[in-house]
Design an enzyme around this catalytic site. Structure first.
Site, PDB file in Angstrom:
ATOM      1  N   GLY A   8       0.838  -1.207   0.000  1.00  0.00           N
ATOM      2  CA  GLY A   8       0.000   0.000   0.000  1.00  0.00           C
ATOM      3  C   GLY A   8       0.867   1.249   0.000  1.00  0.00           C
ATOM      4  N   GLY A  11      -0.506   4.866  -0.936  1.00  0.00           N
ATOM      5  CA  GLY A  11      -1.627   5.439  -0.186  1.00  0.00           C
ATOM      6  C   GLY A  11      -1.195   6.592   0.708  1.00  0.00           C
ATOM      7  N   GLN A  12      -2.149   7.053   1.531  1.00  0.00           N
ATOM      8  CA  GLN A  12      -1.902   8.249   2.347  1.00  0.00           C
ATOM      9  C   GLN A  12      -0.702   8.051   3.291  1.00  0.00           C
ATOM     10  OE1 GLN A  12      -4.543   9.160   5.574  1.00  0.00           O
ATOM     11  NE2 GLN A  12      -4.164  11.349   5.494  1.00  0.00           N
ATOM     12  N   ILE A  35      -0.804  -1.920  -5.955  1.00  0.00           N
ATOM     13  CA  ILE A  35      -1.705  -2.711  -6.799  1.00  0.00           C
ATOM     14  C   ILE A  35      -1.869  -1.996  -8.147  1.00  0.00           C
ATOM     15  CG2 ILE A  35      -3.045  -3.987  -5.064  1.00  0.00           C
ATOM     16  CD1 ILE A  35      -5.152  -1.705  -5.281  1.00  0.00           C
ATOM     17  N   TYR A 143     -15.427  -1.782   8.831  1.00  0.00           N
ATOM     18  CA  TYR A 143     -14.024  -1.390   9.026  1.00  0.00           C
ATOM     19  C   TYR A 143     -13.581  -1.760  10.451  1.00  0.00           C
ATOM     20  CZ  TYR A 143     -10.013   1.850   9.187  1.00  0.00           C
ATOM     21  OH  TYR A 143      -8.770   2.424   9.303  1.00  0.00           O
ATOM     22  N   LYS A 147     -10.808  -4.352  11.923  1.00  0.00           N
ATOM     23  CA  LYS A 147      -9.669  -3.855  12.715  1.00  0.00           C
ATOM     24  C   LYS A 147      -9.535  -4.627  14.035  1.00  0.00           C
ATOM     25  CE  LYS A 147      -7.734  -1.099   9.932  1.00  0.00           C
ATOM     26  NZ  LYS A 147      -6.436  -1.506   9.366  1.00  0.00           N
TER      27      LYS A 147
HETATM   28  C1  AKB Z   1     -11.066   6.390   8.695  1.00  0.00           C
HETATM   29  O1  AKB Z   1     -11.619   7.476   8.934  1.00  0.00           O
HETATM   30  O2  AKB Z   1     -11.638   5.411   8.220  1.00  0.00           O
HETATM   31  C2  AKB Z   1      -9.601   6.262   9.042  1.00  0.00           C
HETATM   32  C3  AKB Z   1      -9.405   5.779  10.430  1.00  0.00           C
HETATM   33  C4  AKB Z   1      -9.686   6.656  11.574  1.00  0.00           C
HETATM   34  O3  AKB Z   1      -9.005   4.673  10.628  1.00  0.00           O
HETATM   35  N1  AKB Z   1      -8.946   7.529   8.845  1.00  0.00           N
END
Ligand code: AKB
Length: 318
Positions: A8, A11-12, A35, A143, A147
């Site tokens: 990655g 990315g940022q 990628i 997400y 995590k």
């Molecule tokens: C998001 O906003 O999804 C990310 C994070 C806080 O993990 N920047």
């Protein structure tokens, strides 16, 4: 760390982390993994090797690790929170099946692995302020689910196989180099671009919604320092709370107005992002990171804002 694979890398976080690692590890090789469609360009492309590294392809990762004798993997492949809500199956595939591929390749080759977690690993039943290191983690976003599972799987590989897995829970990250893509905290980057361009900012997060945030130089230092920390001091591994500042859109706009007095903002709250933000902590307690590996942030809202505006003015000048 000598030979490092950054997955990655465009990315940022990856675009800046890869360059810093190349500068601080001139004795080794830092491979920029990407990628197709997100190829490295400019200095990132020219300053070292790059390879297609799709986390969903374990053989590809194994080949890269063998070819460059990789000893450390930074796994930054992820769909951020707002995009993951739109594409939950893809988020699971990248974040979980991808992580499993990386951990297996790392196990076979003895690599250390950093896979970041996030404030997104917490949920509405987590204490909102001074969120402890060890606390309730029942996130309500895909997400967040990935995590928490990332933290658990990384710790499992450490306790079961002795794999050197370590990580931090990143707050929202703010930088002027590479834009984030599809996170809940992205507004805190976009607001600076609007202010410097002299445009009104339309804020998708409501006034009064606080989240932990961090300036990218501190975040990059954290990612490197945790991997270089003395393992004998680490009680925790996946993942450490790290914090530096917490604000809502009003406080951020006021800080920007100290530098750009005529900056204007109005609200058009995005219900998806707002619901995610509401479920995250306001401010984490990072005392374990401070005690176990000496973590300390260097930027606060005021110093970050000055630096962002100076650098964005340079970047955006015609
Ligand atoms: C998001 O906003 O999804 C990310 C994070 C806080 O993990 N920047």
């Amino acid at each position: 760390m000598k030979n490092i694979l950054v997955i990655g890398s465009t990315g940022q976080i990856g675009s800046e982390l890869t360059m810093i690692l190349r500068k601080t590890h001139p004795e080794g090789t830092v491979v920029a993994g990407y990628i197709p469609g997100a190829e490295p360009k400019g200095e990132l492309l020219e300053s070292g090797p790059s390879e297609v590294a799709d986390v969903r392809n374990g053989q590809q990762l194994s080949d890269i690790v063998g070819k460059y004798r990789i000893d450390t993997i930074y796994n930054l492949a992820a769909l951020l929170s707002a995009v993951a809500e739109r594409k939950p199956l893809m988020a699971w595939d990248i974040q979980m099946n991808g992580l499993l591929n990386i951990l297996e390749v790392a196990r076979e080759n003895g690599c250390a692995v950093f896979t970041p977690s996030s404030i997104g690993s917490f949920g509405p039943s987590t204490p909102k302020t001074d969120t402890p290191q060890d606390t309730i983690q029942r996130p309500t976003s895909m997400y967040g689910v990935t995590k928490v599972a990332t933290e658990l799987l990384s710790d499992y590989y450490h306790s079961k196989y002795g794999l050197d897995t370590r990580s931090v829970r990143f707050p929202g990250l703010i930088s002027y180099t590479t834009l984030p893509g599809g996170g809940t905290t992205d507004y805190a980057v976009e607001i600076y671009y609007a202010a410097v361009k002299g445009e009104e900012f339309v804020c998708p997060i409501a006034a009064g919604t606080f989240m932990d945030m961090m300036y990218m130089p501190d975040a990059l230092r954290a990612a490197i320092e945790i991997m270089e920390a003395d393992p004998a001091r680490l009680i925790h591994r996946n993942s450490f709370n790290i914090a530096s500042m917490s604000f809502d859109p009003e406080i951020l706009a006021a800080a920007i107005r100290k530098e750009i007095p005529d900056f204007k903002m109005r609200y058009e709250v995005d219900p998806v992002r707002e619901a995610i933000a509401q479920s995250w902590p306001d401010r984490m307690d990072d005392s374990c990171a401070r005690a176990e590996w000496g973590w300390a942030p260097r930027y606060d809202l005021e110093t970050m804002t000055k630096d962002m505006i100076v650098n964005l003015k340079k970047k955006l000048q015609p």
